[in-house]
Design a protein around this motif. Structure first.
Motif, short mmCIF file in Angstrom:
data_model
loop_
_atom_site.label_atom_id
_atom_site.label_comp_id
_atom_site.label_asym_id
_atom_site.label_seq_id
_atom_site.Cartn_x
_atom_site.Cartn_y
_atom_site.Cartn_z
N LEU A 1 0.81 -1.22 0.00
CA LEU A 1 0.00 0.00 0.00
C LEU A 1 0.85 1.27 0.00
O LEU A 1 0.35 2.34 -0.36
N LYS A 2 2.11 1.17 0.38
CA LYS A 2 2.99 2.35 0.43
C LYS A 2 3.04 3.06 -0.92
O LYS A 2 3.13 4.28 -0.98
N ARG A 3 3.00 2.28 -1.99
CA ARG A 3 3.07 2.88 -3.32
C ARG A 3 1.89 3.78 -3.62
O ARG A 3 1.97 4.67 -4.45
N LEU A 4 0.75 3.54 -2.96
CA LEU A 4 -0.43 4.38 -3.18
C LEU A 4 -0.36 5.71 -2.44
O LEU A 4 -1.14 6.61 -2.71
N PHE A 5 0.56 5.82 -1.49
CA PHE A 5 0.68 7.02 -0.67
C PHE A 5 2.11 7.56 -0.74
O PHE A 5 2.91 7.35 0.17
N PRO A 6 2.45 8.28 -1.82
CA PRO A 6 3.81 8.81 -1.93
C PRO A 6 4.10 9.78 -0.79
O PRO A 6 3.25 10.57 -0.41
N SER A 7 5.31 9.69 -0.24
CA SER A 7 5.64 10.51 0.92
C SER A 7 5.95 11.95 0.56
O SER A 7 5.65 12.85 1.32
N ASP A 8 6.55 12.20 -0.57
CA ASP A 8 6.89 13.56 -0.98
C ASP A 8 6.23 13.88 -2.30
O ASP A 8 6.21 13.05 -3.21
N PRO A 9 5.73 15.10 -2.42
CA PRO A 9 5.20 15.48 -3.73
C PRO A 9 6.34 15.56 -4.74
O PRO A 9 7.48 15.83 -4.37
N PRO A 10 6.03 15.32 -5.99
CA PRO A 10 7.10 15.39 -6.99
C PRO A 10 7.66 16.81 -7.09
O PRO A 10 6.96 17.78 -6.82
N ALA A 11 8.92 16.89 -7.46
CA ALA A 11 9.56 18.20 -7.61
C ALA A 11 8.86 19.00 -8.70
O ALA A 11 8.38 18.45 -9.69
N SER A 12 8.81 20.29 -8.50
CA SER A 12 8.14 21.18 -9.44
C SER A 12 9.04 22.38 -9.71
O SER A 12 9.83 22.79 -8.85
N ARG A 13 8.91 22.95 -10.88
CA ARG A 13 9.68 24.16 -11.18
C ARG A 13 9.28 25.30 -10.26
O ARG A 13 10.09 26.16 -9.97
N LEU A 14 8.05 25.26 -9.77
CA LEU A 14 7.59 26.31 -8.86
C LEU A 14 8.34 26.29 -7.53
O LEU A 14 8.31 27.27 -6.79
N ASP A 15 9.03 25.19 -7.24
CA ASP A 15 9.83 25.12 -6.02
C ASP A 15 10.97 26.13 -6.03
O ASP A 15 11.48 26.51 -4.98
N PHE A 16 11.39 26.59 -7.22
CA PHE A 16 12.47 27.56 -7.32
C PHE A 16 12.02 28.99 -7.07
O PHE A 16 12.84 29.87 -6.81
N VAL A 17 10.73 29.26 -7.19
CA VAL A 17 10.23 30.62 -7.00
C VAL A 17 10.49 31.05 -5.55
O VAL A 17 10.18 30.33 -4.61
N GLY A 18 11.09 32.23 -5.41
CA GLY A 18 11.44 32.74 -4.09
C GLY A 18 12.86 32.42 -3.68
O GLY A 18 13.32 32.85 -2.62
N ARG A 19 13.58 31.71 -4.50
CA ARG A 19 14.96 31.32 -4.17
C ARG A 19 15.95 32.24 -4.89
O ARG A 19 15.69 32.70 -6.01
N PRO A 20 17.10 32.48 -4.28
CA PRO A 20 18.13 33.26 -4.96
C PRO A 20 18.83 32.41 -6.03
O PRO A 20 18.81 31.18 -5.96
N CYS A 21 19.42 33.08 -6.99
CA CYS A 21 20.16 32.38 -8.04
C CYS A 21 21.39 33.20 -8.41
O CYS A 21 21.50 34.37 -8.05
N VAL A 22 22.31 32.58 -9.14
CA VAL A 22 23.52 33.25 -9.60
C VAL A 22 23.49 33.25 -11.12
O VAL A 22 23.35 32.19 -11.75
N ILE A 23 23.62 34.42 -11.70
CA ILE A 23 23.57 34.56 -13.16
C ILE A 23 24.82 33.90 -13.76
O ILE A 23 25.94 34.10 -13.28
N ARG A 24 24.63 33.08 -14.79
CA ARG A 24 25.74 32.36 -15.41
C ARG A 24 26.02 32.82 -16.85
O ARG A 24 27.01 32.39 -17.44
N THR A 25 25.17 33.65 -17.42
CA THR A 25 25.42 34.17 -18.77
C THR A 25 25.97 35.59 -18.64
O THR A 25 25.89 36.21 -17.58
N GLY A 26 26.50 36.12 -19.72
CA GLY A 26 27.09 37.45 -19.71
C GLY A 26 26.09 38.54 -19.36
O GLY A 26 26.45 39.57 -18.80
N ARG A 27 24.84 38.33 -19.66
CA ARG A 27 23.79 39.30 -19.36
C ARG A 27 22.44 38.61 -19.29
O ARG A 27 22.29 37.48 -19.75
N VAL A 28 21.47 39.30 -18.71
CA VAL A 28 20.08 38.82 -18.68
C VAL A 28 19.21 39.93 -19.24
O VAL A 28 19.29 41.08 -18.79
N THR A 29 18.40 39.58 -20.23
CA THR A 29 17.49 40.55 -20.84
C THR A 29 16.06 40.03 -20.74
O THR A 29 15.80 39.05 -20.04
#
Length: 190
Positions: A100-128
């Motif tokens: 039955l464990k398979r029917l009740f996943p413990s963690d929700p799947p990762a989502s791109r929305l998980d990155f919203v609100g997080r800091p990041c480091v720019i890796r390209t020469g510029r951002v437009t």
């Protein structure tokens, strides 16, 4: 049918029959939307406690009923049948819960929305408004290179820090804004 009710309402089965009535009533309330299926926040072996406890009661009740019919116990033997049925119910519940464990996943799947609100480091020469990439670190410590855009004209260059504040699902990129540390002052500055 009379023998069944006599066994179900006789000692020791009656103890678990009362619990069985509570379990059945609870799941009927859940089925009709009058109760929440997750009223206990615990999990037992990866399965919600409500499911695990319900299985334990049902399986123990059945084991106790079988024991009472086969042994027609006295009061002392009835207590042993009750204790034994709880052990049998616990073992069977653990066996049933494993698949039955398979029917009740413990963690929700990762989502791109998980990155919203997080800091990041720019890796390209510029951002437009149409170009840019940044490295962002997820809560679990892993990092990802993501497409980023900015609405303004701020000088976001390689190595600068920005804050991810939104995700554009259509364009599959993140909106970022610079993180400004602001001016620093010492006690001698006035």
């Amino acid at each position: 049918m009379g023998e069944f009710f006599a066994a179900a309402l006789g000692f020791p089965v009656v103890v678990l029959s009362i619990l069985l009535v509570v379990v059945v009533a609870y799941w009927l309330l859940v089925a009709f939307g009058a109760a929440d299926a997750d009223w206990v926040e615990l999990d037992i072996g990866g399965v919600p406690a409500t499911v695990g406890l319900s299985l334990l009661v049902v399986l123990s009740w059945f084991a106790c009923l079988v024991g009472a019919v086969l042994l027609t116990p006295s009061t002392l033997l009835g207590a042993g049948v009750l204790a034994g049925s709880l052990v049998v119910g616990l073992v069977l519940t653990r066996l049933v819960m494993a698949p039955l464990k398979r029917l009740f996943p413990s963690d929700p799947p990762a989502s791109r929305l998980d990155f919203v609100g997080r800091p990041c480091v720019i890796r390209t020469g510029r951002v437009t408004q149409t170009f840019g990439q940044a490295e962002v670190t997820a809560a679990d410590g892993s990092s990802a290179l993501v497409q980023v855009r900015q609405a303004g004209q701020d000088p976001l260059r390689a190595g600068s820090e920005a804050l991810i504040f939104d995700y554009d699902a259509d364009g599959e990129f993140f909106w970022v804004a610079p993180i400004w540390a602001g001016p620093t002052h010492t006690l001698g500055d006035h």
